[in-house]
Each structure stands twice: as structure tokens, then as C-alpha cells.
Design a protein around this motif. Structure first.
Motif, PDB file in Angstrom:
ATOM      1  N   LYS A  68      31.805  61.893   7.316  1.00  0.00           N
ATOM      2  CA  LYS A  68      31.376  63.216   7.293  1.00  0.00           C
ATOM      3  C   LYS A  68      32.134  64.133   8.145  1.00  0.00           C
ATOM      4  CE  LYS A  68      26.777  65.402   7.640  1.00  0.00           C
ATOM      5  NZ  LYS A  68      26.681  65.465   6.146  1.00  0.00           N
ATOM      6  N   LYS A  69      32.818  63.599   9.272  1.00  0.00           N
ATOM      7  CA  LYS A  69      33.685  64.361  10.012  1.00  0.00           C
ATOM      8  C   LYS A  69      34.911  64.640   9.153  1.00  0.00           C
ATOM      9  CE  LYS A  69      31.584  63.002  14.427  1.00  0.00           C
ATOM     10  NZ  LYS A  69      31.820  62.092  15.514  1.00  0.00           N
ATOM     11  N   ASP A  70      35.353  63.569   8.692  1.00  0.00           N
ATOM     12  CA  ASP A  70      36.671  63.862   7.699  1.00  0.00           C
ATOM     13  C   ASP A  70      36.444  64.958   6.524  1.00  0.00           C
ATOM     14  OD1 ASP A  70      38.101  61.807   8.559  1.00  0.00           O
ATOM     15  OD2 ASP A  70      37.505  60.319   7.279  1.00  0.00           O
ATOM     16  N   TYR A  71      35.315  65.123   5.986  1.00  0.00           N
ATOM     17  CA  TYR A  71      35.100  66.281   5.059  1.00  0.00           C
ATOM     18  C   TYR A  71      35.233  67.387   5.792  1.00  0.00           C
ATOM     19  CZ  TYR A  71      34.268  63.366   0.912  1.00  0.00           C
ATOM     20  OH  TYR A  71      34.568  62.558  -0.219  1.00  0.00           O
ATOM     21  N   GLU A  72      34.371  67.546   7.051  1.00  0.00           N
ATOM     22  CA  GLU A  72      34.349  68.925   7.730  1.00  0.00           C
ATOM     23  C   GLU A  72      35.851  69.291   8.395  1.00  0.00           C
ATOM     24  OE1 GLU A  72      31.974  67.748  10.918  1.00  0.00           O
ATOM     25  OE2 GLU A  72      29.955  67.830   9.787  1.00  0.00           O
ATOM     26  N   GLU A  73      36.614  68.101   8.588  1.00  0.00           N
ATOM     27  CA  GLU A  73      37.921  68.467   9.084  1.00  0.00           C
ATOM     28  C   GLU A  73      38.650  69.124   7.790  1.00  0.00           C
ATOM     29  OE1 GLU A  73      39.892  65.741  11.193  1.00  0.00           O
ATOM     30  OE2 GLU A  73      38.485  65.812  13.088  1.00  0.00           O
ATOM     31  N   LEU A  74      38.417  68.599   6.625  1.00  0.00           N
ATOM     32  CA  LEU A  74      39.353  68.787   5.327  1.00  0.00           C
ATOM     33  C   LEU A  74      38.795  70.327   4.979  1.00  0.00           C
ATOM     34  CD1 LEU A  74      40.999  68.328   3.158  1.00  0.00           C
ATOM     35  CD2 LEU A  74      39.044  67.312   1.839  1.00  0.00           C
ATOM     36  N   ALA A  75      37.657  70.823   5.058  1.00  0.00           N
ATOM     37  CA  ALA A  75      36.954  72.175   4.829  1.00  0.00           C
ATOM     38  C   ALA A  75      37.568  72.794   5.714  1.00  0.00           C
ATOM     39  CB  ALA A  75      35.736  72.144   4.821  1.00  0.00           C
ATOM     40  N   ALA A  76      37.702  72.583   6.885  1.00  0.00           N
ATOM     41  CA  ALA A  76      38.394  73.562   7.917  1.00  0.00           C
ATOM     42  C   ALA A  76      39.941  73.735   7.561  1.00  0.00           C
ATOM     43  CB  ALA A  76      38.167  73.182   9.417  1.00  0.00           C
ATOM     44  N   SER A  77      40.684  72.730   7.317  1.00  0.00           N
ATOM     45  CA  SER A  77      42.134  72.630   7.136  1.00  0.00           C
ATOM     46  C   SER A  77      42.198  73.583   6.044  1.00  0.00           C
ATOM     47  CB  SER A  77      42.766  71.449   7.031  1.00  0.00           C
ATOM     48  OG  SER A  77      42.547  70.687   8.178  1.00  0.00           O
ATOM     49  N   VAL A  78      41.753  73.160   4.724  1.00  0.00           N
ATOM     50  CA  VAL A  78      41.959  73.977   3.462  1.00  0.00           C
ATOM     51  C   VAL A  78      41.633  75.628   3.705  1.00  0.00           C
ATOM     52  CG1 VAL A  78      40.789  74.380   1.324  1.00  0.00           C
ATOM     53  CG2 VAL A  78      41.390  71.991   2.129  1.00  0.00           C
ATOM     54  N   MET A  79      40.293  75.643   4.346  1.00  0.00           N
ATOM     55  CA  MET A  79      40.076  77.135   4.681  1.00  0.00           C
ATOM     56  C   MET A  79      41.094  78.144   5.386  1.00  0.00           C
ATOM     57  SD  MET A  79      36.247  78.385   5.946  1.00  0.00           S
ATOM     58  CE  MET A  79      35.563  77.233   4.721  1.00  0.00           C
ATOM     59  N   THR A  80      41.528  77.441   6.569  1.00  0.00           N
ATOM     60  CA  THR A  80      42.929  77.949   6.905  1.00  0.00           C
ATOM     61  C   THR A  80      43.944  78.262   6.338  1.00  0.00           C
ATOM     62  OG1 THR A  80      42.100  76.783   9.414  1.00  0.00           O
ATOM     63  CG2 THR A  80      44.349  77.665   9.107  1.00  0.00           C
ATOM     64  N   ILE A  81      44.297  77.185   5.341  1.00  0.00           N
ATOM     65  CA  ILE A  81      45.496  77.528   4.556  1.00  0.00           C
ATOM     66  C   ILE A  81      45.247  78.605   3.649  1.00  0.00           C
ATOM     67  CG2 ILE A  81      46.998  76.434   2.854  1.00  0.00           C
ATOM     68  CD1 ILE A  81      46.550  73.617   4.272  1.00  0.00           C
ATOM     69  N   VAL A  82      43.950  78.787   3.000  1.00  0.00           N
ATOM     70  CA  VAL A  82      43.650  79.576   2.067  1.00  0.00           C
ATOM     71  C   VAL A  82      43.754  81.056   2.889  1.00  0.00           C
ATOM     72  CG1 VAL A  82      41.841  80.529   0.657  1.00  0.00           C
ATOM     73  CG2 VAL A  82      42.376  78.154   0.468  1.00  0.00           C
TER      74      VAL A  82
END
Length: 275
Positions: A68-82
Motif C-alpha cells: 500500500k505504501k508503494d502505491y502511495e509513494e508511486l502516486a506522489a512521485s507521478v504527481m510531482t513529475i506531472v
């Protein structure tokens, strides 16, 4: 029957869309930091409402807290790049050297000769705040870590800049503490795992405070955590870090060194306490 047939066509379209989204999410999950940025930039139009809903749905179905934390971190990383791609608020991305200068600024500004610890007692706190902010903005990448490591190596070779070497070493420690503190394993359901909580206290604390924390937290001193319990959680955190970082990367080496540093200090303190 007719309605069912029509509905089937719509369901097939939705299924294909879900499969496409899952492929994209899997590719993003498996990518390292550089590949992730490239994937996001190349597929910038794919990050619509459907993508975020699917990502949230995948996260909700996770069994383990780690996943679950992996997905949360992925979402944050993608959002930052976007955000960086879409907004284009900066004319240029700061170089690794500029990022390092920004972190060191509280300790070196207005100082003729670098000394460590800094004369201003609040300088380290300001450096830590700057580090956390830069990490949130995705600026502490391999390029940054390579730059710090190279300058630290040079400072040690010169031997006439002990203050600079100590300061750069502190930067790497602050980096490790910032990154490792993003994940907490101190709670299992509603229960507090005391050994994990103790390790996380050490991770967040300045190195100068470790001895005091060991004395207060270990059963050899005044605490409730046994040496074996501490050793086990450090070993587990090392294993998790090895799995979740790229082999041979600066990130992996710096995080593992920090954890090993805590382990080594713990062993030294335990030898003293055991007489």
C-alpha cells in the motif's frame, strides 16, 4: 437480452481500458527514478481521472502495508513529475551543485571559514528543513547524491578541510534519515512494535544523541527493547531497503551505510554496558 448484449460491448471497452491502465501502472511501479520520469513525460496525457481512480483502486486492494505504501509513494512521485511538466514554473531545473548549495546555505552563509559543528546552533535544523523540502520536490536524485559523494571524497583527500568533510557527511546522514523516515513499521494493526518504534527514533535522531537513546531504550540500560530485538529490526530494515532500491545506486549505498552505522554504534554501546 438486447440490453445485455449492448451492455456487454460497453463492459468489454471498460475491461480493455482497465487492462491498459494496469499495464501503465505496472510499468511505472517497475521503473527506477530516471525511467519513471521518462515514462511520465512520454505518456503525460494518460494521467487523467481514470488513471488516478484505477491507481487508488489497486492501492485499496493491497493486503500488506508495504504494498500500500508503494502505491502511495508511486502516486506522489507521478504527481510531482506531472506537475513539473504541466506547470513549467521553473525556467531550468537546478543543477545538483545548486541543490547542495541550497542545503548547505544555513551553515555557510556569512561564514569566512567552514567549521563543524556550525556556530549557529539552529543551522542544522534549517539544513534538515531544506533537505525535507528538496526531497518532496524530487531534487535529491542520483545526480545529487553523486555530487555530494564526490565532494566528500575530495574533502577527505585534501585533509585540510575537516569542517567541509564533516558537513558533507552530515548532508548524507540527513538524506538517509529523511528517506528512511518516510516509511514507518512501528504499528502492526493497532499494536505498537516497540523495537521498530525504537529504531525509527534512532533513524530520526542526530548521531550525537544515539548513545543517550540506546541507554534509555535498551534493556541493558533503562529501556524495554532487547539487543536481539533491535538487531532483528535493523536486519529487516536493511533487507527492505535492498529490495526497494536499485542495486549499486548511491541511494542504496547511503541508506545501508546509515543503518549499518546505527547497528555498529549499538554494538559498541552494548559492549560497554555488558562490561
Amino acid at each position: 437480452m438486447c440490453a445485455a448484449v449492448k451492455g456487454g460491448g460497453a463492459s468489454e471497452g471498460a475491461f480493455k481500458k482497465t487492462v491498459e491502465l494496469d499495464r501503465m501502472i505496472d510499468a511505472l511501479k517497475d521503473a527506477n527514478s530516471r525511467e519513471l520520469e521518462k515514462l511520465v513525460v512520454e505518456n503525460i496525457l494518460a494521467f487523467d481521472e481514470a488513471f488516478w481512480l484505477r491507481l487508488a483502486a489497486r492501492s485499496d486492494t493491497c493486503v500488506s502495508d508495504d504494498d500500500k505504501k508503494d502505491y502511495e509513494e508511486l502516486a506522489a512521485s507521478v504527481m510531482t513529475i506531472v506537475d513539473c511538466v504541466v506547470n513549467k514554473t521553473q525556467e531550468k531545473i537546478e543543477s545538483s551543485t545548486d541543490v547542495l548549495k541550497g542545503i548547505l546555505k544555513p551553515a555557510v552563509e556569512g561564514v569566512e571559514e567552514i567549521s563543524w559543528p556550525p556556530r549557529d546552533p539552529d543551522a542544522i535544523n534549517q539544513m534538515e528543513k531544506e533537505m525535507i523540502q528538496r526531497e518532496k520536490e524530487g531534487q535529491l536524485d542520483e545526480g545529487f547524491l553523486s555530487e555530494v559523494s564526490a565532494q566528500l571524497r575530495q574533502a577527505k583527500e585534501d585533509k585540510d578541510k575537516p569542517g567541509l568533510a564533516a558537513m558533507l557527511q552530515k548532508v548524507l546522514q540527513l538524506y538517509a534519515a529523511t528517506v528512511l523516515s518516510k516509511r514507518s513499521y512501528a504499528k502492526k494493526g493497532n499494536e505498537v512494535v516497540k523495537a521498530e518504534q525504537f529504531l525509527e527514533t534512532l533513524i530520526k535522531a542526530p548521531e550525537e544523541q544515539w548513545n543517550k537513546i540506546f541507554l534509555e531504550g535498551l534493556t541493558l540500560g533503562k529501556g524495554e527493547v532487547t539487543p536481539d530485538e533491535l538487531s532483528a529490526v535493523i536486519k529487516k530494515r536493511v533487507e527492505r531497503t535492498l529490495i526497494r532500491t536499485d542495486g549499486g545506486s548511491y541511494e542504496q549505498r547511503i541508506l545501508i551505510e546509515y543503518l549499518r552505522g546505527i547497528e555498529s554504534r549499538a554494538n559498541d554501546v552494548m559492549k560497554v554496558l555488558q562490561g
